[in-house]
Scaffold this motif. Structure first.
Motif, mmCIF file in Angstrom:
data_model
loop_
_atom_site.group_PDB
_atom_site.id
_atom_site.type_symbol
_atom_site.label_atom_id
_atom_site.label_comp_id
_atom_site.label_asym_id
_atom_site.label_seq_id
_atom_site.Cartn_x
_atom_site.Cartn_y
_atom_site.Cartn_z
ATOM 1 N N GLN A 188 0.816 -1.216 0.000
ATOM 2 C CA GLN A 188 0.000 0.000 0.000
ATOM 3 C C GLN A 188 0.855 1.273 0.000
ATOM 4 O OE1 GLN A 188 -2.485 -1.239 3.437
ATOM 5 N NE2 GLN A 188 -4.226 -1.056 2.030
ATOM 6 N N THR A 189 2.153 1.109 -0.064
ATOM 7 C CA THR A 189 3.037 2.254 -0.273
ATOM 8 C C THR A 189 2.715 2.868 -1.627
ATOM 9 O OG1 THR A 189 4.830 1.385 1.093
ATOM 10 C CG2 THR A 189 5.424 2.968 -0.623
ATOM 11 N N SER A 190 2.326 4.128 -1.608
ATOM 12 C CA SER A 190 1.849 4.753 -2.839
ATOM 13 C C SER A 190 1.598 6.231 -2.572
ATOM 14 C CB SER A 190 0.549 4.071 -3.293
ATOM 15 O OG SER A 190 0.136 4.544 -4.561
ATOM 16 N N VAL A 191 1.179 6.915 -3.618
ATOM 17 C CA VAL A 191 0.680 8.272 -3.461
ATOM 18 C C VAL A 191 -0.825 8.223 -3.682
ATOM 19 C CG1 VAL A 191 0.808 10.665 -4.224
ATOM 20 C CG2 VAL A 191 2.848 9.213 -4.320
ATOM 21 N N TYR A 192 -1.558 8.788 -2.746
ATOM 22 C CA TYR A 192 -3.015 8.716 -2.783
ATOM 23 C C TYR A 192 -3.607 10.083 -3.129
ATOM 24 C CZ TYR A 192 -2.510 4.144 -0.676
ATOM 25 O OH TYR A 192 -2.174 2.831 -0.456
ATOM 26 N N PHE A 193 -4.512 10.062 -4.089
ATOM 27 C CA PHE A 193 -5.172 11.293 -4.509
ATOM 28 C C PHE A 193 -6.668 11.171 -4.301
ATOM 29 C CE2 PHE A 193 -1.796 13.737 -6.242
ATOM 30 C CZ PHE A 193 -0.877 12.842 -6.745
ATOM 31 N N CYS A 194 -7.226 12.238 -3.774
ATOM 32 C CA CYS A 194 -8.668 12.372 -3.656
ATOM 33 C C CYS A 194 -9.132 13.324 -4.760
ATOM 34 C CB CYS A 194 -9.015 12.928 -2.280
ATOM 35 S SG CYS A 194 -10.769 13.186 -1.982
ATOM 36 N N ALA A 195 -10.312 13.086 -5.286
ATOM 37 C CA ALA A 195 -10.843 13.957 -6.329
ATOM 38 C C ALA A 195 -12.325 14.169 -6.106
ATOM 39 C CB ALA A 195 -10.599 13.361 -7.714
ATOM 40 N N SER A 196 -12.818 15.302 -6.580
ATOM 41 C CA SER A 196 -14.255 15.551 -6.545
ATOM 42 C C SER A 196 -14.678 16.138 -7.881
ATOM 43 C CB SER A 196 -14.636 16.498 -5.399
ATOM 44 O OG SER A 196 -14.206 17.816 -5.667
ATOM 45 N N SER A 197 -15.947 16.036 -8.193
ATOM 46 C CA SER A 197 -16.383 16.526 -9.496
ATOM 47 C C SER A 197 -17.844 16.920 -9.470
ATOM 48 C CB SER A 197 -16.144 15.470 -10.583
ATOM 49 O OG SER A 197 -16.910 14.312 -10.323
ATOM 50 N N PHE A 198 -18.204 17.682 -10.495
ATOM 51 C CA PHE A 198 -19.578 18.122 -10.662
ATOM 52 C C PHE A 198 -19.892 18.073 -12.157
ATOM 53 C CE2 PHE A 198 -19.066 22.273 -12.683
ATOM 54 C CZ PHE A 198 -17.706 22.448 -12.549
ATOM 55 N N PRO A 199 -21.140 17.980 -12.516
ATOM 56 C CA PRO A 199 -21.477 17.950 -13.947
ATOM 57 C C PRO A 199 -21.461 19.349 -14.547
ATOM 58 C CG PRO A 199 -23.455 17.681 -12.632
ATOM 59 C CD PRO A 199 -22.302 17.710 -11.661
ATOM 60 N N ASP A 200 -20.871 19.484 -15.732
ATOM 61 C CA ASP A 200 -20.883 20.777 -16.398
ATOM 62 C C ASP A 200 -22.184 20.949 -17.187
ATOM 63 O OD1 ASP A 200 -18.506 19.614 -18.904
ATOM 64 O OD2 ASP A 200 -20.647 19.236 -18.693
ATOM 65 N N ARG A 201 -22.223 21.948 -18.040
ATOM 66 C CA ARG A 201 -23.469 22.241 -18.745
ATOM 67 C C ARG A 201 -23.884 21.101 -19.663
ATOM 68 N NH1 ARG A 201 -22.136 28.081 -21.072
ATOM 69 N NH2 ARG A 201 -20.095 27.092 -21.160
ATOM 70 N N GLU A 202 -22.906 20.314 -20.111
ATOM 71 C CA GLU A 202 -23.254 19.156 -20.939
ATOM 72 C C GLU A 202 -23.576 17.943 -20.086
ATOM 73 O OE1 GLU A 202 -20.217 20.714 -21.551
ATOM 74 O OE2 GLU A 202 -20.852 21.940 -23.245
ATOM 75 N N GLY A 203 -23.563 18.120 -18.784
ATOM 76 C CA GLY A 203 -23.841 17.003 -17.889
ATOM 77 C C GLY A 203 -22.660 16.080 -17.681
ATOM 78 N N GLN A 204 -21.470 16.550 -18.060
ATOM 79 C CA GLN A 204 -20.286 15.714 -17.928
ATOM 80 C C GLN A 204 -19.442 16.175 -16.747
ATOM 81 O OE1 GLN A 204 -20.252 13.116 -19.727
ATOM 82 N NE2 GLN A 204 -22.041 13.838 -20.857
ATOM 83 N N GLU A 205 -18.843 15.192 -16.099
ATOM 84 C CA GLU A 205 -18.078 15.490 -14.897
ATOM 85 C C GLU A 205 -16.634 15.836 -15.221
ATOM 86 O OE1 GLU A 205 -21.317 14.444 -12.360
ATOM 87 O OE2 GLU A 205 -19.352 15.117 -11.719
ATOM 88 N N THR A 206 -16.126 16.882 -14.598
ATOM 89 C CA THR A 206 -14.704 17.187 -14.643
ATOM 90 C C THR A 206 -14.173 17.032 -13.233
ATOM 91 O OG1 THR A 206 -14.912 18.719 -16.492
ATOM 92 C CG2 THR A 206 -12.963 18.932 -15.096
#
Lengths: 113, 115
Positions: free
Chosen positions: B85-103
């Motif tokens: 489990q030695t690693s680099v851990y990233f958390c991410a969050s997103s929301f839908p844009d006007r086309e309904g797609q998540e960034t």
């Protein structure tokens, strides 16, 4: 299963020259494709995405990407590279009907002065 | 907005120890996720959440637990740390844009070393 491939571990280019970072994809249905950049000791930053429409997508920092359906490619390009563009670049595809991203293994871009 | 924040930045654990990696976002994003980044393997999804009270497994969930009691927080728990489990851990969050797609927006990462 959805997947992306980045065939080059590293790309070297001289400052001022055009650069290309390659990405090919395999998806069922319409592809939703993304490019992210990671600078040293930082998280990933969104560069651009293709959802639909024009095959040439313009993004941040002067980058653009060309979607080619027949070649299933989504190569990242920039007309004139900067030393500050040196970073790790990830291509990603969104899994259909989910918000999950599937990432490629990354390509390290090194721009030499 | 602070965006996506992660603590700690760096942690050393001994095999068998447990710990929680914290992730918070102040953008009212519904979707949050945890990735680990290993050399030559890109980012792999561990767990994700589509909203408070809802979590699901990603590609590599074994050895990790998550919960989502609020929209803002999405902690990742290592139950019994292993060297793998030695690693680099990233958390991410997103929301839908006007086309309904998540960034997705990523935090700065937590570098974990398990001895």
């Amino acid at each position: 299963a959805q997947s992306v491939a980045q065939p080059e571990d590293q790309v070297n280019v001289a400052e001022g020259n055009p650069l290309t970072v390659k990405c090919t994809y395999s998806v069922s249905g319409n592809p939703y494709l993304f490019w992210y950049v990671q600078y040293p000791n930082r998280g990933l930053q969104f560069l651009l995405k293709y959802i639909t429409g024009d095959n040439l997508v313009k993004g941040s920092y002067g980058f653009e990407a060309e979607f080619n359906k027949s070649q299933t490619s989504f190569h990242l390009k920039k007309p004139s590279a900067l030393v500050s563009d040196s970073a790790l670049y990830f291509c990603a595809v969104r899994e259909p009907n989910t918000d999950k991203l599937i990432f490629g293994t990354g390509t390290r871009l090194q721009v030499f002065p | 907005n602070a965006g996506v924040t992660q603590t700690p930045k760096f942690q050393v654990l001994k095999t068998g120890q447990s710990m929680t990696l914290q992730c918070a976002q102040d953008m009212n994003h519904e979707y949050m996720s945890w990735y680990r980044q290993d050399p030559g393997m890109g980012l792999r999804l561990i767990h994700y959440s589509v909203g408070a009270g809802i979590t699901d497994q990603g590609e590599v969930p074994n050895g990790y637990n998550v919960s989502r009691s609020t929209t803002e927080d999405f902690p990742l728990r290592l139950l019994s740390a292993a060297p793998s489990q030695t690693s680099v851990y990233f958390c991410a969050s997103s929301f839908p844009d006007r086309e309904g797609q998540e960034t997705q927006y990523f935090g700065p990462g937590t570098r974990l070393l398990v001895l």
